[in-house]
Design a protein around this motif. Structure first.
Motif, PDB file in Angstrom:
ATOM      1  N   GLY A  10       0.607  -1.055   0.044  1.00 53.95           N
ATOM      2  CA  GLY A  10      -0.036  -0.102  -0.020  1.00 53.95           C
ATOM      3  C   GLY A  10       0.839   1.277  -0.084  1.00 53.95           C
ATOM      4  N   GLY A  11       0.291   2.360  -0.534  1.00 52.02           N
ATOM      5  CA  GLY A  11       0.738   3.670  -0.710  1.00 52.02           C
ATOM      6  C   GLY A  11       2.111   3.419  -1.402  1.00 52.02           C
ATOM      7  N   LYS A  12       3.322   3.917  -0.814  1.00 53.64           N
ATOM      8  CA  LYS A  12       4.568   3.866  -1.435  1.00 53.64           C
ATOM      9  C   LYS A  12       5.178   2.609  -1.858  1.00 53.64           C
ATOM     10  CE  LYS A  12       7.258   4.484   2.923  1.00 53.64           C
ATOM     11  NZ  LYS A  12       8.287   5.214   3.783  1.00 53.64           N
ATOM     12  N   ASP A  13       4.739   1.484  -1.191  1.00 52.65           N
ATOM     13  CA  ASP A  13       5.054   0.179  -1.500  1.00 52.65           C
ATOM     14  C   ASP A  13       4.184  -0.619  -2.179  1.00 52.65           C
ATOM     15  OD1 ASP A  13       5.778  -2.550  -1.220  1.00 52.65           O
ATOM     16  OD2 ASP A  13       5.190  -2.546   0.900  1.00 52.65           O
ATOM     17  N   PRO A  14       4.379  -0.564  -3.477  1.00 52.71           N
ATOM     18  CA  PRO A  14       3.423  -1.290  -4.359  1.00 52.71           C
ATOM     19  C   PRO A  14       3.378  -2.799  -4.358  1.00 52.71           C
ATOM     20  CG  PRO A  14       5.362  -0.627  -5.485  1.00 52.71           C
ATOM     21  CD  PRO A  14       5.572  -0.255  -4.208  1.00 52.71           C
ATOM     22  N   GLY A  15       4.431  -3.369  -3.845  1.00 54.69           N
ATOM     23  CA  GLY A  15       4.457  -4.914  -3.601  1.00 54.69           C
ATOM     24  C   GLY A  15       4.935  -5.232  -4.974  1.00 54.69           C
ATOM     25  N   ALA A  16       4.585  -6.546  -5.282  1.00 56.24           N
ATOM     26  CA  ALA A  16       4.908  -7.064  -6.605  1.00 56.24           C
ATOM     27  C   ALA A  16       4.183  -6.546  -7.776  1.00 56.24           C
ATOM     28  CB  ALA A  16       4.613  -8.670  -6.588  1.00 56.24           C
ATOM     29  N   LEU A  17       5.119  -6.288  -8.867  1.00 53.92           N
ATOM     30  CA  LEU A  17       4.749  -5.767 -10.261  1.00 53.92           C
ATOM     31  C   LEU A  17       4.480  -6.938 -11.190  1.00 53.92           C
ATOM     32  CD1 LEU A  17       6.750  -2.421  -9.903  1.00 53.92           C
ATOM     33  CD2 LEU A  17       4.377  -2.881  -9.141  1.00 53.92           C
ATOM     34  N   GLY A  18       3.596  -6.893 -12.193  1.00 54.55           N
ATOM     35  CA  GLY A  18       3.802  -7.686 -13.134  1.00 54.55           C
ATOM     36  C   GLY A  18       2.559  -7.519 -14.278  1.00 54.55           C
ATOM     37  N   ASN A  78       2.006 -13.254  -5.380  1.00 51.93           N
ATOM     38  CA  ASN A  78       3.304 -13.716  -5.517  1.00 51.93           C
ATOM     39  C   ASN A  78       3.906 -13.253  -6.822  1.00 51.93           C
ATOM     40  OD1 ASN A  78       5.067 -15.314  -4.496  1.00 51.93           O
ATOM     41  ND2 ASN A  78       3.869 -17.152  -4.061  1.00 51.93           N
ATOM     42  N   ALA A  79       5.079 -13.223  -6.672  1.00 53.87           N
ATOM     43  CA  ALA A  79       5.903 -12.893  -8.107  1.00 53.87           C
ATOM     44  C   ALA A  79       7.187 -13.817  -7.906  1.00 53.87           C
ATOM     45  CB  ALA A  79       6.205 -11.524  -7.934  1.00 53.87           C
ATOM     46  N   ALA A  80       7.921 -13.858  -9.325  1.00 55.53           N
ATOM     47  CA  ALA A  80       9.038 -14.601  -9.565  1.00 55.53           C
ATOM     48  C   ALA A  80       9.773 -14.084 -10.570  1.00 55.53           C
ATOM     49  CB  ALA A  80       8.573 -16.113  -9.391  1.00 55.53           C
ATOM     50  N   GLU A  81      11.060 -14.341 -10.731  1.00 60.87           N
ATOM     51  CA  GLU A  81      11.832 -13.976 -11.929  1.00 60.87           C
ATOM     52  C   GLU A  81      11.512 -14.856 -13.095  1.00 60.87           C
ATOM     53  OE1 GLU A  81      15.869 -13.804 -11.512  1.00 60.87           O
ATOM     54  OE2 GLU A  81      15.629 -12.099  -9.936  1.00 60.87           O
ATOM     55  N   ASN A  82      10.860 -16.024 -12.560  1.00 61.60           N
ATOM     56  CA  ASN A  82      10.609 -17.090 -13.534  1.00 61.60           C
ATOM     57  C   ASN A  82       9.117 -16.967 -13.905  1.00 61.60           C
ATOM     58  OD1 ASN A  82       9.972 -19.442 -14.959  1.00 61.60           O
ATOM     59  ND2 ASN A  82      10.375 -20.909 -13.371  1.00 61.60           N
ATOM     60  N   VAL A  83       8.801 -16.469 -15.026  1.00 64.88           N
ATOM     61  CA  VAL A  83       7.509 -16.207 -15.417  1.00 64.88           C
ATOM     62  C   VAL A  83       6.519 -17.443 -15.478  1.00 64.88           C
ATOM     63  CG1 VAL A  83       8.178 -14.154 -16.456  1.00 64.88           C
ATOM     64  CG2 VAL A  83       7.792 -16.170 -17.859  1.00 64.88           C
ATOM     65  N   VAL A 140      -1.911 -15.544   2.681  1.00 63.42           N
ATOM     66  CA  VAL A 140      -2.435 -16.115   1.268  1.00 63.42           C
ATOM     67  C   VAL A 140      -1.544 -15.468   0.187  1.00 63.42           C
ATOM     68  CG1 VAL A 140      -4.658 -15.179   1.267  1.00 63.42           C
ATOM     69  CG2 VAL A 140      -4.070 -17.090   0.001  1.00 63.42           C
ATOM     70  N   GLU A 141      -0.910 -16.046  -0.689  1.00 63.84           N
ATOM     71  CA  GLU A 141      -0.282 -15.544  -1.779  1.00 63.84           C
ATOM     72  C   GLU A 141      -1.322 -16.127  -2.901  1.00 63.84           C
ATOM     73  OE1 GLU A 141       2.094 -13.614  -2.158  1.00 63.84           O
ATOM     74  OE2 GLU A 141       3.452 -13.983  -0.689  1.00 63.84           O
ATOM     75  N   LEU A 142      -2.342 -15.214  -3.407  1.00 67.10           N
ATOM     76  CA  LEU A 142      -3.385 -15.636  -4.151  1.00 67.10           C
ATOM     77  C   LEU A 142      -3.042 -16.267  -5.375  1.00 67.10           C
ATOM     78  CD1 LEU A 142      -5.773 -12.564  -3.623  1.00 67.10           C
ATOM     79  CD2 LEU A 142      -5.994 -14.782  -2.736  1.00 67.10           C
ATOM     80  N   ALA A 143      -1.765 -15.525  -6.163  1.00 66.42           N
ATOM     81  CA  ALA A 143      -1.359 -16.011  -7.390  1.00 66.42           C
ATOM     82  C   ALA A 143      -0.205 -15.369  -7.951  1.00 66.42           C
ATOM     83  CB  ALA A 143      -2.689 -15.709  -8.633  1.00 66.42           C
ATOM     84  N   PHE A 144       0.432 -15.626  -8.943  1.00 64.10           N
ATOM     85  CA  PHE A 144       1.648 -15.190  -9.440  1.00 64.10           C
ATOM     86  C   PHE A 144       1.178 -13.938 -10.414  1.00 64.10           C
ATOM     87  CE2 PHE A 144       3.546 -18.435  -7.503  1.00 64.10           C
ATOM     88  CZ  PHE A 144       4.999 -18.401  -7.140  1.00 64.10           C
ATOM     89  N   ILE A 145       1.655 -12.521  -9.952  1.00 63.50           N
ATOM     90  CA  ILE A 145       1.331 -11.181 -10.742  1.00 63.50           C
ATOM     91  C   ILE A 145       2.161 -11.502 -11.978  1.00 63.50           C
ATOM     92  CG2 ILE A 145       2.853  -9.720  -9.674  1.00 63.50           C
ATOM     93  CD1 ILE A 145       0.596  -7.829  -9.691  1.00 63.50           C
ATOM     94  N   THR A 146       3.302 -12.065 -12.019  1.00 61.08           N
ATOM     95  CA  THR A 146       4.199 -12.272 -13.089  1.00 61.08           C
ATOM     96  C   THR A 146       4.046 -13.485 -14.012  1.00 61.08           C
ATOM     97  OG1 THR A 146       5.571 -13.535 -11.447  1.00 61.08           O
ATOM     98  CG2 THR A 146       6.113 -11.211 -11.962  1.00 61.08           C
ATOM     99  N   ASN A 147       2.799 -14.262 -13.647  1.00 59.56           N
ATOM    100  CA  ASN A 147       2.519 -15.400 -14.696  1.00 59.56           C
ATOM    101  C   ASN A 147       1.429 -14.899 -15.583  1.00 59.56           C
ATOM    102  OD1 ASN A 147       0.690 -17.780 -14.999  1.00 59.56           O
ATOM    103  ND2 ASN A 147       2.472 -18.418 -15.385  1.00 59.56           N
TER     104      ASN A 147
END
Length: 213
Positions: A10-18, A78-83, A140-147
């Motif tokens: 939240g706010g200045k911390d967007p968390g994972a991006l994808g 969630n997020a990962a370098e491996n898409v 809970v990590e709902l899903a990978f935003i990078t996939n």
């Protein structure tokens, strides 16, 4: 029962991006939807945030502890370098029996919703929000935003995700889920309709049937 819902980041911390999405936005949207479902079941809900604001991790757990919440649930993506990484996973604090039970209820509910076919499992972690909360807690990590497949779920299936998480929480609390069309009525009206259905007076599709008046 009192449930503390924590929308991650939240706010200045967007968390994972994808894929053009920010974790903080998905987390907040799903969290607010979960809260509305719980409140329809007469569960008291407290949020760490209801807008796009930044909170330290300790602020989140301090709010929950001060409110004497019964459970703490933090919602993330969630997020990962491996898409190709994808799926859902839920965490509890190590050696927390009740936390593990809560995490299992949420994880199982999401899988039963058929939103996912990939189960990354129930895991433990020394996350600050799990460690510092005084009550049973789960993240809970709902899903990978990078996939790309998971991205579509996070973008288009927020109602379904929220319902699955809420059902998992209700299951842990021992509260039976009631369909929205029924719960919008007063509790006595729902009971009266169920009574009439048992007696064969109605099939539930015509509440203004003269036999019920």
């Amino acid at each position: 029962m009192k449930v503390f819902l924590d929308a991650g980041h939240g706010g200045k911390d967007p968390g994972a991006l994808g894929n053009g999405l920010q974790e903080k936005d998905i987390a907040l949207s799903v969290t607010l939807k979960v809260g509305e479902i719980l409140k329809r079941h007469n569960v008291e809900v407290i949020y760490s945030r209801t807008t796009d604001v930044f909170l330290e991790l300790s602020e989140r757990t301090n709010l929950a502890n001060k409110a004497n919440a019964d459970i703490f649930v933090s919602i993330h993506c969630n997020a990962a370098e491996n898409v190709n990484a994808k799926g859902v996973e839920t965490f509890s604090y190590p050696n927390s029996t009740k936390g593990t039970a809560l995490a299992k209820c949420i994880q199982d509910s999401i899988l039963q919703s058929k939103i996912y076919t990939l189960n990354r499992g129930i895991k433990t972690a020394n996350f600050a929000v799990l460690r510092q909360s005084n009550m049973p807690s789960a993240l809970v990590e709902l899903a990978f935003i990078t996939n790309i497949d998971d991205f579509k779920i996070l973008k288009d299936k927020q109602e379904e995700l929220a319902l699955a998480v809420a059902k998992g929480i209700l299951n842990y609390l021992g509260v039976k889920y009631i369909e929205k069309t029924k719960i919008d009525c007063s509790p006595w009206a729902v009971e009266a309709m169920e009574w009439a259905k048992k007696l064969g007076l109605t099939d539930g599709t015509n509440p203004k049937d003269s036999r019920l008046i």
